[in-house]
Scaffold this motif. Sequence first.
Motif, mmCIF file in Angstrom:
data_model
loop_
_atom_site.group_PDB
_atom_site.id
_atom_site.type_symbol
_atom_site.label_atom_id
_atom_site.label_comp_id
_atom_site.label_asym_id
_atom_site.label_seq_id
_atom_site.Cartn_x
_atom_site.Cartn_y
_atom_site.Cartn_z
ATOM 1 N N VAL A 686 -31.363 10.293 1.900
ATOM 2 C CA VAL A 686 -32.107 9.406 2.809
ATOM 3 C C VAL A 686 -31.132 8.700 3.749
ATOM 4 C CG1 VAL A 686 -33.519 7.332 2.925
ATOM 5 C CG2 VAL A 686 -34.043 9.105 1.231
ATOM 6 N N SER A 687 -29.970 8.279 3.215
ATOM 7 C CA SER A 687 -28.975 7.602 4.050
ATOM 8 C C SER A 687 -28.485 8.521 5.160
ATOM 9 C CB SER A 687 -27.798 7.154 3.182
ATOM 10 O OG SER A 687 -26.725 6.688 3.966
ATOM 11 N N ALA A 688 -28.205 9.787 4.802
ATOM 12 C CA ALA A 688 -27.708 10.725 5.820
ATOM 13 C C ALA A 688 -28.761 11.023 6.873
ATOM 14 C CB ALA A 688 -27.256 12.016 5.131
ATOM 15 N N ILE A 689 -30.021 11.167 6.451
ATOM 16 C CA ILE A 689 -31.094 11.512 7.384
ATOM 17 C C ILE A 689 -31.434 10.321 8.274
ATOM 18 C CG2 ILE A 689 -33.541 12.149 7.551
ATOM 19 C CD1 ILE A 689 -33.075 13.737 4.914
ATOM 20 N N SER A 690 -31.520 9.121 7.681
ATOM 21 C CA SER A 690 -31.910 7.928 8.450
ATOM 22 C C SER A 690 -30.718 7.262 9.123
ATOM 23 C CB SER A 690 -32.607 6.920 7.524
ATOM 24 O OG SER A 690 -31.684 6.457 6.534
ATOM 25 N N ASN A 691 -29.514 7.720 8.818
ATOM 26 C CA ASN A 691 -28.274 7.170 9.366
ATOM 27 C C ASN A 691 -28.091 5.698 8.999
ATOM 28 O OD1 ASN A 691 -25.860 7.742 10.737
ATOM 29 N ND2 ASN A 691 -26.618 6.781 12.633
ATOM 30 N N LYS A 692 -28.597 5.340 7.818
ATOM 31 C CA LYS A 692 -28.418 3.982 7.321
ATOM 32 C C LYS A 692 -27.311 3.990 6.273
ATOM 33 C CE LYS A 692 -33.035 2.047 7.977
ATOM 34 N NZ LYS A 692 -34.192 1.399 7.304
ATOM 35 N N PRO A 693 -26.326 3.093 6.379
ATOM 36 C CA PRO A 693 -25.251 3.060 5.378
ATOM 37 C C PRO A 693 -25.743 2.538 4.025
ATOM 38 C CG PRO A 693 -24.961 1.296 6.951
ATOM 39 C CD PRO A 693 -26.130 2.100 7.452
ATOM 40 N N ILE A 694 -25.010 2.921 3.002
ATOM 41 C CA ILE A 694 -25.314 2.488 1.624
ATOM 42 C C ILE A 694 -24.339 1.369 1.259
ATOM 43 C CG2 ILE A 694 -25.400 3.215 -0.800
ATOM 44 C CD1 ILE A 694 -25.965 6.067 0.254
ATOM 45 N N LYS A 695 -24.843 0.352 0.578
ATOM 46 C CA LYS A 695 -23.994 -0.768 0.188
ATOM 47 C C LYS A 695 -22.890 -0.283 -0.751
ATOM 48 C CE LYS A 695 -27.901 -3.982 0.504
ATOM 49 N NZ LYS A 695 -28.832 -4.857 -0.250
ATOM 50 N N ARG A 696 -21.664 -0.671 -0.435
ATOM 51 C CA ARG A 696 -20.507 -0.157 -1.185
ATOM 52 C C ARG A 696 -20.422 -0.715 -2.597
ATOM 53 N NH1 ARG A 696 -15.990 -3.589 2.239
ATOM 54 N NH2 ARG A 696 -16.583 -5.645 1.455
ATOM 55 N N ILE A 766 -32.960 -1.417 -2.312
ATOM 56 C CA ILE A 766 -31.808 -2.171 -2.823
ATOM 57 C C ILE A 766 -30.504 -1.596 -2.283
ATOM 58 C CG2 ILE A 766 -30.505 -2.771 -4.921
ATOM 59 C CD1 ILE A 766 -33.227 -2.684 -6.423
ATOM 60 N N ALA A 767 -30.390 -0.264 -2.239
ATOM 61 C CA ALA A 767 -29.109 0.377 -1.943
ATOM 62 C C ALA A 767 -28.799 0.455 -0.451
ATOM 63 C CB ALA A 767 -29.079 1.784 -2.547
ATOM 64 N N VAL A 769 -28.416 -0.540 3.438
ATOM 65 C CA VAL A 769 -28.210 -1.753 4.236
ATOM 66 C C VAL A 769 -29.436 -1.942 5.136
ATOM 67 C CG1 VAL A 769 -26.795 -2.848 6.009
ATOM 68 C CG2 VAL A 769 -25.705 -1.494 4.203
ATOM 69 N N GLY A 770 -30.075 -3.096 5.040
ATOM 70 C CA GLY A 770 -31.268 -3.349 5.830
ATOM 71 C C GLY A 770 -32.536 -2.883 5.175
ATOM 72 N N GLY A 771 -32.451 -2.275 4.010
ATOM 73 C CA GLY A 771 -33.640 -1.821 3.290
ATOM 74 C C GLY A 771 -34.111 -0.467 3.769
ATOM 75 N N PHE A 772 -35.154 0.045 3.095
ATOM 76 C CA PHE A 772 -35.634 1.389 3.393
ATOM 77 C C PHE A 772 -36.624 1.387 4.547
ATOM 78 C CE2 PHE A 772 -38.847 4.751 2.072
ATOM 79 C CZ PHE A 772 -38.186 5.761 2.743
ATOM 80 N N LYS A 773 -37.550 0.442 4.580
ATOM 81 C CA LYS A 773 -38.599 0.444 5.599
ATOM 82 C C LYS A 773 -38.361 -0.664 6.611
ATOM 83 C CE LYS A 773 -42.126 2.328 2.504
ATOM 84 N NZ LYS A 773 -43.425 2.111 1.870
#
Length: 773
Positions: A686-696, A766-767, A769-773
């Motif tokens: 989901v992170s790769a597709i939405s281009n949203k980073p994951i909290k480290r 949770i994971a 950055v900025g949430g899923f939706k």
Amino acid sequence: MSKKIENIPLLPLRGLLVYPSMVLHIDVGRARSVAALEHAMLNDNQIFLATQRDLRVEQPSEEELYSIGTLVNVKQMLKLPNGTLRILVEGISRAKMGNYQEQKDFTTVDVEVHEDEKEKDAEIEALMRTLVSYFEKYAKSSNKITTETIDSILDIEEPGRLADIVASHLPFKVSEKQEVLGIFNVKKRLDHLIIRLHDEQEVLNLEKKINSKVKQAMERTQKEYYLREQMKAIQAELGDREGKTGEVADLRKRLENAGMPESTLKVALKELDRYEKLPAASAESGVIRNYIEWLVTIPWKESTEDRLDIKHAEEILDRDHDGLEKVKERILEYLSVRQLMNSVRGPILCLAGPPGVGKTSLARSVAESLNRNFVRASLGGVRDESEIRGHRRTYVGAMPGRIIQGMKKAGTVNPVFLLDEIDKMSNDFRGDPSAAMLEVLDPEQNSNFSDHYIEESYDLSQVMFIATANDLSTIPGPLLDRMEVISIAGYTEIEKTMITKNHLIPKQISENGLKKSQLTIKDEAIIDLIRYYTREAGVRNLQRQIAALCRKAAKIIVSGEKKRVTVNSKVLEEMLGKHRYHYGQAEEENQVGVATGLAYTTVGGDTLQIEVSLTPGKGKLILTGKLGDVMKESAQTALSYVRSLSDTLKIDTDYFDHNDIHIHVPEGAVPKDGPSAGITMATALVSAISNKPIKREVGMTGEITLRGRVLPIGGLKEKSLGAHRAGLTTIIIPKDNEKDIDDIPGSIREQLTFKPVSSAEEVLNIALVGGFK
């Protein structure tokens, strides 16, 4: 023909009777009997003799006497120095007792006297001849009757007298003699004696056969004894260079003193007899000698007395091990029950955990606390059932299995027996060793453990078995069912610090020839050692690093540079080099398409980076990193779930048809498997597709379903310790694993934030950055 005599004195006899025409000496001592004799001597010298039924009665009554007796004539009477009378009597005739009267000093009776018929007819003549013939045969066979006696009997013409004289020379009991005395009819008496003589002859023949066999056996035994004595003498002259006499005698004594069961001793002595008869150069002689040597060296009765002191056991466990509170508590509970039950029977303990956490030393401490001998058998790489049960003696180089070998090393029947690395056993065409272990570890069966080499049953019921394992999944179910698993997840940083101070540093200083004053390692250096030079559940690598410090310090001291070495963080880096591991965040910054999963391996908990890359293509799913089948299926499941989120992700329906997805798990040489990386893969996708980073700082573990549900996983404690070592602060776990948080050490729980979830959407919120939706 009969006549009646009144008021004749009665003399009771004990164990004796007199036949008519028989002359016999009798000793009389009882007062009433002496008075009866004196009365008879003052009158006609006649007295009536009747035998007692029970010779133990001192003053017999009428019922305690046989009614048939003998009328005798007292020929002579002599008073002996001890006060008794010795009389010589001659039997006159048979008589039947009647009218029993107790007088003042003695007893009188009326008797009916029966005289034998003296006339002979042809039948009586035939009976007499037959009786004499049988008696002659009997006399010659028995060797107890003289020739003069035989000749005197041949001259007797009266049939009744002949029968009585023959009866007096036969080895009859008193009751049998009384039976003959009671037969008034001469023909019946002769016939009765012929039958009895025939029976006595048969018995005599059997006695001769038995005596002959006994004599032969004695002669053979005497001959063997004589030959053995000769052999001993010859071997003594030769210095016993080739003889086995002394060795066999020593082995026999050791076997008899070994305390083995009677059935086993019987087999052992039989083998010893075979060994004694075989030539020394015979190949079989060596095989039997080894077998007997094993039998006498295995403990059969030697044991140590248990010290069931729980406080003492707790002191030893605390002295030898820091941390592991729950593990030590479980061992103390086990020992407490053992003390109350006074029996070893119960669950077999299995200490399960990664390498270097102290499983073997825990078992050694249990042995010390119980005052038992300790023996260890390593099962790593055992593939052959014979390694456990032993080889048949018919094979060349045969020997007992690991269990019997361990008992020999232990020297007692009740040691603490450590079965190390029980999870490393495997099976092949030579059999399944884990199946053989079922009998060893089953309290219902191990009292009669059968080793192929020993062959006889051996009792393992008093042995306290403790097994160790790294990975429980490789242990067969039936074998695991016989053991009670005590999990040792690993040590926290605080526990490692205490172990280093209390155990590792003093041990390595001693082993490397240093004195305590010559090397000092500061607390900051110990923390750096744990954080930057090791990353493990146990302390084995930590011990190696401390050993390296000790060696370098020894070199400095020996070369004369310094007399003592103090290690702080700066000196530590100079001695061991740059930091090997990073401590803190698992990643330096938030990244797109890179999620941190938590893994449970045989060496403890660890983190797992999962990377996802999207490239234009034809919709292929590429998996790399040496993934197992289950992990590949988790990736397929995660991808299917992400595809169902197309609308939420605001991507075209044909997006997955025109893009290739590459999922990679670094450290491609290390095999990885398991379903718990499902939500990690879905998050990275989901992170790769939405281009949203994951909290480290977020790590996650959980199995995912096609509908996005998060299923429970195992090894949460180990994974949490791994996450803490990697510097993560937030851990996403399945909702169903919330109950396992209590098993995690308090110092770790305080530094980690646990986020229980039941759906993948919660994970993403949770994971990312900025949430899923």
